[in-house]
Design a protein around this motif. Structure first.
Motif, short mmCIF file in Angstrom:
data_model
loop_
_atom_site.label_atom_id
_atom_site.label_comp_id
_atom_site.label_asym_id
_atom_site.label_seq_id
_atom_site.Cartn_x
_atom_site.Cartn_y
_atom_site.Cartn_z
N LYS A 258 0.85 -1.20 0.00
CA LYS A 258 0.00 0.00 0.00
C LYS A 258 0.88 1.24 0.00
O LYS A 258 1.37 1.68 1.03
N MET A 259 1.05 1.80 -1.19
CA MET A 259 1.93 2.94 -1.38
C MET A 259 1.12 4.23 -1.45
O MET A 259 -0.08 4.22 -1.70
N LEU A 260 1.81 5.35 -1.21
CA LEU A 260 1.17 6.65 -1.27
C LEU A 260 1.53 7.30 -2.60
O LEU A 260 2.71 7.46 -2.92
N GLU A 261 0.51 7.69 -3.35
CA GLU A 261 0.72 8.25 -4.69
C GLU A 261 0.55 9.77 -4.65
O GLU A 261 -0.43 10.28 -4.10
N GLY A 265 2.82 11.70 -9.84
CA GLY A 265 2.95 10.30 -10.22
C GLY A 265 3.94 9.50 -9.39
O GLY A 265 3.98 8.27 -9.49
N ASN A 266 4.76 10.18 -8.58
CA ASN A 266 5.69 9.46 -7.71
C ASN A 266 4.94 8.74 -6.60
O ASN A 266 3.81 9.12 -6.25
N VAL A 267 5.56 7.71 -6.05
CA VAL A 267 4.95 6.97 -4.95
C VAL A 267 5.95 6.86 -3.80
O VAL A 267 7.17 6.89 -4.01
N ALA A 268 5.42 6.75 -2.58
CA ALA A 268 6.25 6.51 -1.39
C ALA A 268 5.91 5.14 -0.83
O ALA A 268 4.73 4.77 -0.74
N LYS A 269 6.96 4.41 -0.44
CA LYS A 269 6.77 3.08 0.13
C LYS A 269 7.02 3.05 1.63
O LYS A 269 6.75 2.06 2.28
N HIS A 270 7.58 4.14 2.16
CA HIS A 270 7.87 4.20 3.59
C HIS A 270 7.75 5.65 4.06
O HIS A 270 7.62 6.59 3.25
#
Length: 359
Positions: A258-261, A265-270
């Motif tokens: 569950k990533m933050l978009e 268009g970039n996403v964060a994983k942590h």
């Protein structure tokens, strides 16, 4: 054992001896005191109804890496509303550097048992790791039956007792055993308090009941009516979405990442990735508020606090003094603002009020 979540032990694993030594040699400061969430007093005042004195009993695992089946009760400390006299607790988990942390000589402090002068009993489940300055505390109140009151009496002796069921089987905790770390010091304090303030039976059947207070009044910007919402256009909303990506692990099982978009268009994983990307976008000066749209999820019972991302976003917005709105749930009465979806409930966090709760 006892309220340890998987991510806690992954975090402990990261805290290798080499990492600790490098941190020590680099001269970075660290604080070996247990860190209460910065908003602990505010959260306690909102969730605990006892207005008189209370006895706070810290609960810890002495050796969480080797033995998760034994917990100890620490020496009780007397506190009282508005809970600005919380004790300084040393020797437990602490931050070494950034998001790196270790468990101290006394082990992992995972929760608190609270006895009220009104005869009430509460269980206070604090955040597991001291990564953030803030953190949501889960509160439970005991519906005390006569047999639960009798079971509570186990701790009035210098002995070891089990937690398979009943009063000592706390929410979200496996079975195990308890004992006092220093019974000679602790028991006189506890017995004196219980003698002055007897435990009150208030139910036929014993049960731990979670206290759920909303963080924010839905669709209201400032609950205190002290601060005004900044004007913004649809282009000035930094809109965040949840991006769910199935991941196969070792070919054996899959899970949803569950990533933050972000709008670019970039996403964060942590969490650190989230903060870095938000800092970069906010510095452009294009945005006035942050909005987190949670409509991709189903059956959320606590959209303000529930993971993923909501607690960390609330913390970030408080740090930076940024208005934040979490969007979830159909609500025809929700006010209309440019760029926000119509008919969706809004959970606003007023930054000034959030910062005031930390003081």
């Amino acid at each position: 054992m006892l309220n340890m979540r998987n991510n806690v032990y992954r975090s402990i694993a990261k805290c290798s001896f080499l990492a600790i030594m490098l941190c020590f040699l680099s001269g970075c400061a660290h604080n070996k005191d247990y860190r209460f969430p910065a908003s602990a007093a505010s959260q306690m005042s909102k969730n605990i109804k006892c207005n008189g004195s209370m006895l706070m009993i810290p609960m810890a695992m002495p050796n969480p890496q080797r033995d998760r089946t034994v917990a100890v009760l620490e020496t009780p400390v007397e506190i009282a509303a508005p809970f600005d006299n919380l004790p300084c607790l040393t020797g437990y988990q602490y931050v070494i550097h950034g998001y790196l942390w270790a468990v101290g000589t006394k082990g992992h402090l995972f929760a608190f048992l609270l006895l009220g002068s009104d005869g009430s009993l509460y269980y206070m489940d604090t955040p597991d790791a001291p990564f953030e300055k803030d953190g949501d505390i889960w509160f439970y109140k005991a519906n005390l039956s006569s047999d639960w009151r009798d079971a509570f009496g186990s701790c009035l002796k210098d002995s070891t007792w089990k937690s398979e069921a009943g009063f000592w089987k706390f929410p979200n905790t496996p079975s195990g055993s308890y004992r006092w770390r220093n019974a000679e010091e602790a028991l006189p304090i506890l017995k004196r308090f219980c003698n002055d303030h007897p435990i009150a039976v208030n139910a036929k059947t014993g049960k731990w009941e979670r206290i759920v207070q909303p963080c924010f009044t839905p669709n209201v910007y400032c609950e205190q009516k002290l601060h005004t919402m900044p004007k913004f256009s649809s282009e000035q909303i930094l809109l965040l979405n949840l991006k769910i990506k199935p991941v196969m692990y070792n070919g054996n099982f899959s899970y949803n990442n569950k990533m933050l978009e972000f709008p670019n268009g970039n996403v964060a994983k942590h969490i650190m990735g989230m903060r870095e990307e938000l800092d970069k976008l906010w510095k452009t000066g294009k945005y006035r508020i942050i909005a987190y749209d949670r409509r991709a999820q189903e059956d959320l019972k606590d959209p303000e606090r529930g993971n993923p991302w909501a607690p960390s976003l609330r913390e970030y917005a408080t740090d930076r003094g940024i208005p934040l709105v979490i969007l979830y749930g159909d609500d025809k009465s929700a006010p209309e603002y440019p760029g926000l979806p119509k008919g969706i409930r809004q959970y606003w966090q007023c930054p000034q009020c959030a910062q005031a709760q930390r003081k």
